[in-house]
Design an enzyme around this catalytic site. Structure first.
Site, mmCIF file in Angstrom:
data_model
loop_
_atom_site.group_PDB
_atom_site.id
_atom_site.type_symbol
_atom_site.label_atom_id
_atom_site.label_comp_id
_atom_site.label_asym_id
_atom_site.label_seq_id
_atom_site.Cartn_x
_atom_site.Cartn_y
_atom_site.Cartn_z
ATOM 1 N N TYR A 54 21.304 -3.066 92.542
ATOM 2 C CA TYR A 54 22.572 -3.255 91.840
ATOM 3 C C TYR A 54 23.456 -2.004 91.928
ATOM 4 O O TYR A 54 24.647 -2.071 91.649
ATOM 5 C CB TYR A 54 22.357 -3.586 90.358
ATOM 6 C CG TYR A 54 21.571 -4.838 90.065
ATOM 7 C CD1 TYR A 54 21.239 -5.756 91.067
ATOM 8 C CD2 TYR A 54 21.147 -5.117 88.766
ATOM 9 C CE1 TYR A 54 20.509 -6.894 90.778
ATOM 10 C CE2 TYR A 54 20.421 -6.262 88.469
ATOM 11 C CZ TYR A 54 20.093 -7.142 89.477
ATOM 12 O OH TYR A 54 19.359 -8.264 89.186
ATOM 13 N N HIS A 113 11.313 -6.851 93.095
ATOM 14 C CA HIS A 113 12.497 -7.695 92.997
ATOM 15 C C HIS A 113 12.349 -9.069 93.657
ATOM 16 O O HIS A 113 12.966 -10.043 93.230
ATOM 17 C CB HIS A 113 13.699 -6.964 93.603
ATOM 18 C CG HIS A 113 15.009 -7.399 93.052
ATOM 19 N ND1 HIS A 113 16.066 -6.542 92.853
ATOM 20 C CD2 HIS A 113 15.455 -8.598 92.641
ATOM 21 C CE1 HIS A 113 17.093 -7.199 92.355
ATOM 22 N NE2 HIS A 113 16.754 -8.451 92.215
ATOM 23 N N SER A 144 9.582 -10.469 90.226
ATOM 24 C CA SER A 144 10.785 -11.284 90.158
ATOM 25 C C SER A 144 10.840 -12.206 91.370
ATOM 26 O O SER A 144 10.476 -11.796 92.484
ATOM 27 C CB SER A 144 12.018 -10.374 90.137
ATOM 28 O OG SER A 144 13.210 -11.111 89.988
ATOM 29 N N GLN A 178 10.259 -12.893 86.392
ATOM 30 C CA GLN A 178 11.697 -13.164 86.258
ATOM 31 C C GLN A 178 12.180 -14.013 87.434
ATOM 32 O O GLN A 178 11.783 -13.779 88.578
ATOM 33 C CB GLN A 178 12.482 -11.846 86.231
ATOM 34 C CG GLN A 178 13.987 -12.032 86.066
ATOM 35 C CD GLN A 178 14.775 -10.736 86.109
ATOM 36 O OE1 GLN A 178 15.632 -10.564 86.974
ATOM 37 N NE2 GLN A 178 14.494 -9.828 85.190
ATOM 38 N N LEU A 207 23.521 -18.786 82.471
ATOM 39 C CA LEU A 207 24.814 -19.434 82.238
ATOM 40 C C LEU A 207 25.327 -20.126 83.503
ATOM 41 O O LEU A 207 26.449 -20.616 83.533
ATOM 42 C CB LEU A 207 25.847 -18.406 81.743
ATOM 43 C CG LEU A 207 25.408 -17.557 80.535
ATOM 44 C CD1 LEU A 207 26.545 -16.656 80.083
ATOM 45 C CD2 LEU A 207 24.925 -18.438 79.390
ATOM 46 N N SER A 248 28.110 -10.403 81.395
ATOM 47 C CA SER A 248 29.563 -10.458 81.332
ATOM 48 C C SER A 248 30.093 -9.032 81.264
ATOM 49 O O SER A 248 29.384 -8.120 80.828
ATOM 50 C CB SER A 248 30.042 -11.241 80.105
ATOM 51 O OG SER A 248 31.459 -11.252 80.049
ATOM 52 N N ARG A 253 33.085 -11.913 75.361
ATOM 53 C CA ARG A 253 31.995 -12.759 75.836
ATOM 54 C C ARG A 253 30.648 -12.075 75.694
ATOM 55 O O ARG A 253 29.633 -12.737 75.432
ATOM 56 C CB ARG A 253 32.244 -13.158 77.293
ATOM 57 C CG ARG A 253 33.388 -14.154 77.437
ATOM 58 C CD ARG A 253 33.612 -14.533 78.871
ATOM 59 N NE ARG A 253 34.764 -15.439 79.000
ATOM 60 C CZ ARG A 253 35.400 -15.665 80.143
ATOM 61 N NH1 ARG A 253 35.006 -15.063 81.249
ATOM 62 N NH2 ARG A 253 36.413 -16.496 80.179
#
Length: 292
Positions: A54, A113, A144, A178, A207, A248, A253
């Site tokens: 990331y 990951h 993950s 995950q 979401l 978010s 939010r």
């Protein structure tokens, strides 16, 4: 069901506690990540989910340090990148790099990951994670994007490492799995595997990146409970026993996504929202072969 509160946590196999709603920082640019994480911590999140790929570990760590919240009260996750260039040695180096990037003395949870790279790579990375725990650099470890076939292989690797490294416990303790999970990608077989072993299931993309906001059932439940569609989806995750990681950068939010503890879906509503679809919206390493 037992009441879920903002302070609720999952007792991991490692012995540590995982806050039930995490704040995801996937694709949040480094320049924005510190502000977003500070906002999340301000409204009540105590669980931050980052990753080396990331490229925002540094601002996440800065926000944790600047928040004024005791380090022990914040659960910070990062991840070792996948791929054929990954190895035992590379994973050990990545642990130190991630700690340095974040400016933290330890990581609460370190995940591999994705299962890419083949069996030798997966076993080597897991061994590096186990050693990071023994060295006090990491408290809990997990994986993950593993499918059940990868998880079964991991159990074999754990037994092999126990034999190679001196007995029970020396193969490491799996605490977290995950993967993407929501009503259109439930992956019940992984949830069942984890539940049988008290392994926490963390749900990213809970979401659905807003792609299902107009779903008729979701809108009906949103109207009934006076909550946003995002709050209903986060609550659905919690009641399925998952640990959702909503994301978010918008302060309102960020706050809304954490305000999910003052209502409850019925068992029928949880079932009604769930579908038989298999429609992941992110990548899908879960389906990759053992040789990939």
């Amino acid at each position: 069901m037992t009441s879920i509160t903002a302070q609720s946590a999952f007792k991991l196999n490692s012995g540590y506690e995982l806050p039930l709603v995490g704040f995801g920082v996937y694709q949040i640019p480094s320049d924005d990540a510190e502000k977003a994480v500070l906002e999340a911590l301000k409204v009540g999140y105590r669980h931050i989910d980052s990753a080396a790929v990331y490229k925002n570990e540094a601002p996440c760590g800065a926000a944790i340090r600047k928040s004024g919240i005791p380090r022990a009260d914040i659960f910070y996750t990062t991840k070792v990148p996948p791929g054929k260039d990954m190895s035992y040695e590379a994973a050990k180096a990545q642990v130190d790099k991630s700690l340095k990037e974040a400016g933290l003395e330890y990581v609460d949870l370190l995940l591999f990951h994705a299962p890419y790279g083949g069996s030798v790579v997966r076993k080597g990375v897991w061994k590096a994670l186990v050693e990071a725990v023994e060295e006090g650099k990491v408290r809990s470890i997990g994986v993950s994007n593993y499918g059940v076939h990868h998880l079964d292989e991991l159990e074999t690797h754990i037994k092999e490492l126990e034999a190679e490294r001196g007995g029970k416990g020396k193969g490491g303790v799996l605490s977290v799995v995950q993967h993407e999970a929501h009503p259109w990608c439930v992956r019940p077989e992984i949830a069942k595997w984890c539940a049988q072993r008290n392994v926490a299931v963390e749900a990213y993309c809970p979401l659905v990146r807003g792609k299902r906001a107009d779903d008729a059932t979701l809108k009906k439940l949103s109207d009934k409970h006076g909550k946003t569609w995002a709050q209903v989806l986060t609550r659905w995750s919690l009641q399925k026993g998952f640990v959702p990681l909503p994301k978010s950068v918008t302060p309102s939010r960020i706050k809304e996504n954490f305000e999910v503890f003052d209502f409850e879906l019925t068992a029928d509503e949880v079932a009604e929202l769930e579908t038989d679809e298999y429609a992941p919206i992110a990548w899908d390493p879960v389906k990759s072969g053992l040789d990939d």
